[in-house]
Design an enzyme around this catalytic site. Sequence first.
Site, mmCIF file in Angstrom:
data_model
loop_
_atom_site.group_PDB
_atom_site.id
_atom_site.type_symbol
_atom_site.label_atom_id
_atom_site.label_comp_id
_atom_site.label_asym_id
_atom_site.label_seq_id
_atom_site.Cartn_x
_atom_site.Cartn_y
_atom_site.Cartn_z
ATOM 1 N N GLY A 124 -12.414 59.154 63.238
ATOM 2 C CA GLY A 124 -11.361 58.579 64.041
ATOM 3 C C GLY A 124 -11.925 57.737 65.156
ATOM 4 O O GLY A 124 -12.568 58.506 66.102
ATOM 5 N N PHE A 176 -7.787 57.035 70.294
ATOM 6 C CA PHE A 176 -8.130 57.515 71.959
ATOM 7 C C PHE A 176 -8.681 58.689 71.809
ATOM 8 O O PHE A 176 -9.782 58.761 72.937
ATOM 9 C CB PHE A 176 -6.795 57.804 72.490
ATOM 10 C CG PHE A 176 -5.821 56.477 72.649
ATOM 11 C CD1 PHE A 176 -6.184 55.793 73.706
ATOM 12 C CD2 PHE A 176 -4.854 55.953 71.721
ATOM 13 C CE1 PHE A 176 -5.427 54.574 74.155
ATOM 14 C CE2 PHE A 176 -4.264 54.861 72.030
ATOM 15 C CZ PHE A 176 -4.381 54.158 73.069
ATOM 16 N N GLU A 229 11.881 51.608 72.289
ATOM 17 C CA GLU A 229 11.144 50.327 72.630
ATOM 18 C C GLU A 229 11.527 49.054 71.622
ATOM 19 O O GLU A 229 11.782 48.114 71.829
ATOM 20 C CB GLU A 229 9.654 50.491 72.543
ATOM 21 C CG GLU A 229 9.415 51.260 74.230
ATOM 22 C CD GLU A 229 7.889 51.967 73.842
ATOM 23 O OE1 GLU A 229 7.528 52.425 75.233
ATOM 24 O OE2 GLU A 229 7.120 51.844 73.005
HETATM 25 C C1 LIG Z 1 4.286 52.851 67.953
HETATM 26 C C2 LIG Z 1 3.652 53.765 68.878
HETATM 27 C C3 LIG Z 1 3.793 53.876 70.391
HETATM 28 C C4 LIG Z 1 3.277 54.787 71.346
HETATM 29 N N1 LIG Z 1 3.243 54.740 72.493
HETATM 30 C C5 LIG Z 1 2.790 55.555 73.212
HETATM 31 C C6 LIG Z 1 2.801 55.406 74.750
HETATM 32 O O1 LIG Z 1 3.521 54.594 75.235
HETATM 33 N N2 LIG Z 1 2.038 56.163 75.577
HETATM 34 C C7 LIG Z 1 1.206 57.199 75.236
HETATM 35 O O2 LIG Z 1 0.513 57.779 75.781
HETATM 36 N N3 LIG Z 1 0.951 57.389 73.713
HETATM 37 C C8 LIG Z 1 1.797 56.480 72.923
HETATM 38 N N4 LIG Z 1 1.668 56.667 71.443
HETATM 39 C C9 LIG Z 1 0.988 57.757 71.021
HETATM 40 C C10 LIG Z 1 -0.444 57.493 71.085
HETATM 41 O O3 LIG Z 1 -0.797 56.152 70.430
HETATM 42 C C11 LIG Z 1 -1.197 58.695 70.339
HETATM 43 O O4 LIG Z 1 -0.962 59.962 70.933
HETATM 44 C C12 LIG Z 1 -2.702 58.582 70.326
HETATM 45 O O5 LIG Z 1 -3.208 57.207 69.532
HETATM 46 C C13 LIG Z 1 -3.457 59.671 69.475
HETATM 47 O O6 LIG Z 1 -4.770 59.528 69.633
HETATM 48 P P1 LIG Z 1 -5.617 59.877 68.459
HETATM 49 O O7 LIG Z 1 -7.075 59.691 68.573
HETATM 50 O O8 LIG Z 1 -5.123 61.497 67.998
HETATM 51 O O9 LIG Z 1 -5.180 58.952 67.103
HETATM 52 P P2 LIG Z 1 -5.072 57.648 66.890
HETATM 53 O O10 LIG Z 1 -5.198 56.928 68.330
HETATM 54 O O11 LIG Z 1 -4.086 57.440 65.935
HETATM 55 O O12 LIG Z 1 -6.454 57.237 66.028
HETATM 56 C C14 LIG Z 1 -6.815 57.929 64.677
HETATM 57 C C15 LIG Z 1 -7.766 57.096 64.043
HETATM 58 O O13 LIG Z 1 -8.320 57.624 62.908
HETATM 59 C C16 LIG Z 1 -8.426 56.795 62.011
HETATM 60 N N5 LIG Z 1 -8.265 57.390 60.586
HETATM 61 C C17 LIG Z 1 -7.309 58.344 60.164
HETATM 62 N N6 LIG Z 1 -7.636 58.988 59.183
HETATM 63 C C18 LIG Z 1 -8.593 58.489 58.665
HETATM 64 C C19 LIG Z 1 -9.528 58.853 57.738
HETATM 65 N N7 LIG Z 1 -9.174 59.639 56.762
HETATM 66 N N8 LIG Z 1 -10.825 58.557 57.765
HETATM 67 C C20 LIG Z 1 -11.269 57.621 58.666
HETATM 68 N N9 LIG Z 1 -10.641 57.590 59.649
HETATM 69 C C21 LIG Z 1 -9.380 57.682 59.805
HETATM 70 C C22 LIG Z 1 -7.505 55.839 62.169
HETATM 71 O O14 LIG Z 1 -7.851 54.764 61.442
HETATM 72 C C23 LIG Z 1 -7.398 56.004 63.744
HETATM 73 O O15 LIG Z 1 -8.372 54.745 64.283
HETATM 74 C C24 LIG Z 1 2.296 55.663 70.668
HETATM 75 C C25 LIG Z 1 2.166 55.784 69.174
HETATM 76 C C26 LIG Z 1 2.906 54.673 68.482
HETATM 77 C C27 LIG Z 1 2.450 55.003 66.926
#
Ligand SMILES: Cc1cc2nc3c(=O)[nH]c(=O)nc-3n(C[C@H](O)[C@H](O)[C@H](O)COP(=O)(O)OP(=O)(O)OC[C@H]3O[C@@H](n4cnc5c(N)ncnc54)[C@H](O)[C@@H]3O)c2cc1C
Length: 415
Positions: A3, A6, A165
């Site tokens: 992943g 963030f 939003e």
């Molecule tokens: C529409 C929307 C608005 C948001 N607004 C806000 C906001 O205003 N403020 C805020 O703080 N948070 C906001 N969030 C939440 C925030 O985006 C998430 O909390 C954050 O992205 C989580 O980070 P993460 O690294 O856990 O996952 P993500 O950022 O979702 O990253 C996951 C990554 O894993 C990859 N992945 C998934 N499955 C696989 C797999 N099987 N194999 C390989 N790669 C894979 C994906 O391609 C992706 O790049 C929002 C979310 C959404 C959807």
Amino acid sequence: MIGGGFGGLEAARSLARAAVRVTLLDARNHHLFQPLLYQVATAGLSPGDIAEPIRHIVRRLKNVRVVLGRAERIDRAARQVVLAGGASPLTYDYLVVATGVINSWFGKEQEWAEHAPGLKSVEEALEIRRRVLMAYEHAELEEDPARRQAWLTFVVVGGGPTGVELAGALAELSRNTLAGNFRSIDPREARVILCEGGDRILRAFSEQLSGQALRSLEQLGVDVRFGSYAAEVNGQGLTLGDERIDARTILWAAGVKGGPLLATLETEQDRMGRVRVAPDLSLPADPRVFVIGDAAAVRQGEDDFVPGVAPAAMQMGRHAGEQIQRALAGQPPQPFSYLDKGSMATIGRSQAIAALPGGLELRGLLAWLAWLAVHIMFLIGFRNRILVLIQWMWAYMTFQRGARLITNEGEPRAD
Ligand SMILES: Cc1cc2nc3c(=O)[nH]c(=O)nc-3n(C[C@H](O)[C@H](O)[C@H](O)COP(=O)(O)OP(=O)(O)OC[C@H]3O[C@@H](n4cnc5c(N)ncnc54)[C@H](O)[C@@H]3O)c2cc1C
């Protein structure tokens, strides 16, 4: 590291100076700034403004190798990540799973997803943009008043930040951006309905702030319905309780769940399919595997969990990187502790609410300026920050949205 969102990026960064080799695997070649995805869905920004190639982001981290591929299964016994498409598995000493969450239609995926797309990826945002803009085009040509009204009815399901939003931006699109662009219809007559199952929107905020957000939405003309759960969704509309709403555009912002990869870890998951982790973010039965970000159910206090927001994922990424370094140095693990830096939500072009640490609350234009500053600051890439800022200034002055393109339109939808 699975992943490049963030959490995963921050974990990779925190290991940049360690004597380790990092493989960063992602199914997509880009990191996506999800907080601004609703702007792509409503034609305010283009995908390239809010996404950046992962290879480019980590180009200076010499110990990080990027692999484009989808993890299909994790074999903890063999310490391998099995990739889709038959590529050779990746072997690990330590694994950080940061795969985020996927949309959930509460078990109705097969029936509802097609009619009510969610908003998690660039593809989904572009599909929403296409549906929204095409709805006005269909309405322009439709002579039957009831059918025209169905094309001009937009329903957003879910009153969290994404739903609010989206609804605010859809209302502005109809009231400001599109006004005067059509001859048979008046886009300002479009109905934007936001339905929320509970008794208030933005539940993560105080009652005062969520009340303020409600008033701002209503001023934009959004019809907010409370206590209304979607009972049936199809291509012609949806049923809310006993009420049937004819609407050709339904958007889903009501729920998320952990993706299918997490189940292959064969460890305890919560009701949303997130992985229950130990205090140091590793698996309770496997100190070599960490799950972070949205994919992790991390307790804080008795019955509360760390929220699924970007700053939490970044903090967890940093923590997992540090724990790996501690383990390599023979030091004991440390528990993760989340530092809440506040939360914000925006409603339309100059209204927002913000809850800051210490109980400080902002609303209105001031909160919106704070929201704007934070979102531009955290966008990855200098180019993106400048581009987004310019586009926003332009949109602010002219009410125009620069990305009103209808793409991927196949055959017009049959009635
Ligand atoms: C529409 C929307 C608005 C948001 N607004 C806000 C906001 O205003 N403020 C805020 O703080 N948070 C906001 N969030 C939440 C925030 O985006 C998430 O909390 C954050 O992205 C989580 O980070 P993460 O690294 O856990 O996952 P993500 O950022 O979702 O990253 C996951 C990554 O894993 C990859 N992945 C998934 N499955 C696989 C797999 N099987 N194999 C390989 N790669 C894979 C994906 O391609 C992706 O790049 C929002 C979310 C959404 C959807």
